[in-house]
Design a protein around this motif. Sequence first.
Motif, short mmCIF file in Angstrom:
data_model
loop_
_atom_site.label_atom_id
_atom_site.label_comp_id
_atom_site.label_asym_id
_atom_site.label_seq_id
_atom_site.Cartn_x
_atom_site.Cartn_y
_atom_site.Cartn_z
N TYR A 52 0.81 -1.21 0.00
CA TYR A 52 0.00 0.00 0.00
C TYR A 52 0.85 1.27 0.00
O TYR A 52 0.73 2.09 -0.88
CB TYR A 52 -0.98 0.02 1.18
CG TYR A 52 -1.89 1.21 1.10
CD1 TYR A 52 -2.93 1.23 0.18
CD2 TYR A 52 -1.68 2.33 1.88
CE1 TYR A 52 -3.74 2.33 0.06
CE2 TYR A 52 -2.49 3.43 1.77
CZ TYR A 52 -3.51 3.43 0.86
OH TYR A 52 -4.31 4.53 0.73
N LYS A 108 -6.63 0.50 1.79
CA LYS A 108 -7.19 1.06 0.57
C LYS A 108 -8.57 1.63 0.84
O LYS A 108 -8.90 2.72 0.37
CB LYS A 108 -7.26 -0.04 -0.50
CG LYS A 108 -7.58 0.44 -1.86
CD LYS A 108 -6.32 0.86 -2.54
CE LYS A 108 -6.61 1.06 -4.01
NZ LYS A 108 -5.74 2.06 -4.57
N ASP A 112 -8.25 5.63 0.83
CA ASP A 112 -8.69 6.05 -0.49
C ASP A 112 -10.19 6.27 -0.54
O ASP A 112 -10.69 6.94 -1.44
CB ASP A 112 -8.30 5.01 -1.55
CG ASP A 112 -6.79 4.97 -1.77
OD1 ASP A 112 -6.10 5.89 -1.28
OD2 ASP A 112 -6.32 4.04 -2.43
N LYS A 116 -12.00 13.67 -0.40
CA LYS A 116 -10.81 14.53 -0.57
C LYS A 116 -11.10 15.90 0.01
O LYS A 116 -12.19 16.43 -0.07
CB LYS A 116 -10.46 14.66 -2.06
CG LYS A 116 -10.22 13.35 -2.74
CD LYS A 116 -8.94 12.74 -2.29
CE LYS A 116 -8.72 11.45 -3.07
NZ LYS A 116 -7.84 10.56 -2.48
#
Length: 117
Positions: A52, A108, A112, A116
């Motif tokens: 990762y 992840k 992720d 954002k």
Amino acid sequence: MKLVSIVIIAGLILLYFIDVAFKLNPFNMEMLIHSGLRFLIGFLVLGIGVFYTNTIRLNFALTLIIALTLADDIWDYTRNVDSFNFEVMLHSIYMLVWGSLTGYVLMKHWLDGRPKE
């Protein structure tokens, strides 16, 4: 979170079949220590560190894994625990792979999957 759950549940099911096939008792203290240590090494070193974040190079990670598992086997040898056979080695490899896959998928999802800024 669905993918993380699938990886964990599928891993537990495969672990059950591996334990039945090799006639291993996963609930005695020695197997819990072996399985937990291998899973944690795979989770932290391979899953997070190598695959990762790419902060650890694969050659160094493999050397670290060999050193840690060898130290655990030497510790077992000094305590007269016979865990150095083919079935336990395959079980250990499975625990490393499952731990690394779980670590990668979990990181992840957590890092992720967040919005954002």
